[in-house]
Design an enzyme around this catalytic site. Structure first.
Site, short mmCIF file in Angstrom:
data_model
loop_
_atom_site.label_atom_id
_atom_site.label_comp_id
_atom_site.label_asym_id
_atom_site.label_seq_id
_atom_site.Cartn_x
_atom_site.Cartn_y
_atom_site.Cartn_z
N THR A 121 -13.22 -4.76 -4.26
CA THR A 121 -13.54 -5.08 -3.14
C THR A 121 -13.89 -3.34 -2.39
OG1 THR A 121 -12.21 -6.83 -2.31
CG2 THR A 121 -13.24 -5.82 -0.87
N GLU A 146 -14.28 -10.44 -6.15
CA GLU A 146 -13.63 -12.49 -6.10
C GLU A 146 -13.04 -12.54 -5.04
OE1 GLU A 146 -11.94 -13.05 -9.29
OE2 GLU A 146 -11.21 -14.42 -7.07
N PHE A 147 -12.68 -13.52 -4.70
CA PHE A 147 -12.06 -14.43 -3.24
C PHE A 147 -11.63 -15.18 -3.68
CE2 PHE A 147 -16.82 -14.38 -3.78
CZ PHE A 147 -17.66 -13.42 -3.36
N LYS A 211 -18.88 -9.95 -0.07
CA LYS A 211 -17.16 -10.09 -0.41
C LYS A 211 -17.05 -9.24 1.00
CE LYS A 211 -13.06 -9.63 -1.14
NZ LYS A 211 -12.57 -10.00 -1.69
N CYS A 267 -5.67 -7.69 1.64
CA CYS A 267 -7.22 -7.51 2.11
C CYS A 267 -8.07 -7.55 3.50
CB CYS A 267 -7.73 -8.54 1.39
SG CYS A 267 -7.39 -8.46 -0.36
N ARG A 337 2.68 -6.58 2.09
CA ARG A 337 1.15 -5.63 3.11
C ARG A 337 0.36 -5.67 4.35
NH1 ARG A 337 -2.54 -5.33 -2.02
NH2 ARG A 337 -1.75 -7.66 -1.98
#
Ligand code: UDX
Length: 441
Positions: A121, A146-147, A211, A267, A337
């Site tokens: 990302t 990428e999802f 994204k 993310c 995280r």
């Protein structure tokens, strides 16, 4: 097809194994020797359902290997870049160090006609700036975001709900090279495209924005319902009923309207911040100024969970035994995280609580970062003699399998704070618990 995957973290390791599972010959490359050693033995270096199986299969088939040697990328037709883009220290922007290092390291091993497919990302504009370095080697850069969701990563990689390819384009659409590149990616993803997965071919900027805007939208949905939880808290309304009711409107939908201690992980938090930072650089900060509010609402919910626990224990948690159920940022993952769960645990500890934490998968990771907390593997052992229990990750082990009467027999106090609104409040109350939800009476 021969493929290389640079970066073997949550994204790259799953991508490499998943591509091997659909028949490609894949080499995964990472600078971390321990990770490579573990992957080479067929051992998943982190918890991700289904990964272990496809790793073992891939390695046994001879189609999947891992190395720290970048030269192993030579001969692959498509090179995927799946390295991390963390938040910069001291700022909101994304740190692109690893992306640049991966591309630079790969350049000497590229052959004419190869494709470099960025999956990380990145801020919009990154692909445009990297493309000339790749084309100088006779190769083509494509951005293929990428999802995948952690916990469902294998399934999401093999069977995504859409595929997006940002290719070299002009205002009139993909260039000839762009169209050829898109064709090669179609071959890579053939099994899923054959099943009808939409394959969207666009320019670099759109692909990169798909994204970040998807993640911004998801974060907004969660903070929206958490904002409603804050209003519910001062009016006596129940945010879970509210979410059910508005969720019946197909235009709104019930998914991602789970109010609680909010979003975390590797993310959503850093991606919305990087998006704000990039929009400001582009002179369009005001367009996504709302993301600051989304972030602020999200962080307030952690404070709320801590406050509720303090209030429930009569105004102080000092020397109170608090059992925290969950450490991972969400169930089916060992990822801690930016985990709201762990953050709440650490804050309670900071207020003097005697915190015991348990989690089905994330204890080892949590202990490494926060050795000051007490960790107990066994859920029931962790519950023993607790003055209060707080659920912060909605694992089935707590949400579905923990019988409130059984829990009541183990603990000293009968206070439960449901940080994920995942428990059956009526059942817990009936078993003698004082139940506190998030945005619920
Ligand atoms: C997210 C995106 O979903 C994925 O498409 C993208 O590729 C990476 O980022 P992930 O980080 O794995 O995936 O987690 P996600 O399932 O989106 O959950 C993010 C956080 O939001 C978790 O902490 C979760 O607990 C929280 N969440 C989710 C809520 O608080 N409420 C909800 O209703 C849903």
């Amino acid at each position: 097809m021969r493929l290389s995957v640079i970066g073997c973290g949550y994204l790259g390791a799953v991508h490499a194994a998943a591509m091997a599972s659909i028949g490609h010959e894949v080499v995964g490359i990472d600078v971390d020797e321990r990770k490579v050693a573990s992957l080479s033995k067929g051992e998943a270096p982190f918890f991700e359902p289904g990964l272990q199986e496809i790793l073992t299969e891939g390695i046994a088939s001879g189609r999947l290997s891992f190395t720290t040697d970048m030269s192993a990328a030579q001969g692959a037709k498509v090179h995927f870049i799946g390295v991390g883009t963390p938040q910069q220290p001291g700022g909101y922007a994304a740190d692109l160090t690893y992306v640049h290092a991966a591309v630079d390291g790969l350049l000497p091993y590229l052959s004419e006609g190869d494709i470099v497919a960025g999956k990380s990302t990145v801020p919009v504009g990154t692909a445009e700036s990297l493309a000339p370095r790749v084309s100088d080697r006779g190769a083509t850069l494509v951005w293929n975001p990428e999802f995948l969701r952690e916990g469902w990563a294998v399934q999401d990689t093999i069977d995504p709900d859409r595929l997006v390819a940002g290719v070299p384009s002009t205002d009139g659409g993909p260039t000839e090279e762009g169209a050829r590149t898109a064709g090669v990616l179609r071959e890579v993803y053939h099994p899923s495209i054959a099943k009808g997965t939409p394959f969207i071919v666009t320019d670099y900027a759109t692909a990169e924005l798909v994204k970040v805007s998807a993640n911004a939208f998801l974060a907004t949905k969660i903070s929206f319902i958490n904002a409603m939880a804050e209003i519910a808290e001062v009016t006596g309304a129940d945010v879970t009923t509210l979410a059910d009711a508005i969720g019946h409107d197909a235009r709104i939908g019930r998914r991602f309207l789970g109010a609680g201690i909010g979003f975390g992980g590797g993310c959503l938090p850093k991606d919305i911040r990087a998006f704000s930072a990039r929009a400001e650089e582009l002179g369009r900060g005001e367009s996504v100024a709302f993301l600051r509010e989304i972030d602020a609402i999200n962080l307030r919910r952690r404070d709320r969970a801590v406050d509720l626990t303090v209030q429930a224990l009569g105004g102080s948690v000092f020397e109170k035994k608090v059992t925290v159920l969950g450490a991972a940022f969400k169930p089916h993952s060992d990822d801690i995280r930016d985990s709201p769960a762990l953050d709440v645990a650490v804050r309670l500890h900071g207020l003097g609580a005697d915190v015991t934490l348990t989690d089905p998968a994330a204890i080892e990771n949590a202990r490494r970062i926060h050795p000051q907390l007490t960790y107990v593997e066994d859920r029931d052992e962790a519950l023993r003699d607790a003055d209060a229990v707080i659920v912060v990750t909605e694992w089935d082990e707590y949400r579905r399998d923990l019988d409130p009467a059984h829990a009541a027999a183990l603990t000293a106090g009968h206070i439960v704070v449901d940080g994920r609104n995942c428990l059956d409040a009526a059942a817990w109350r009936a078993a003698g618990w004082t139940y506190y939800g998030m945005g619920r009476p």
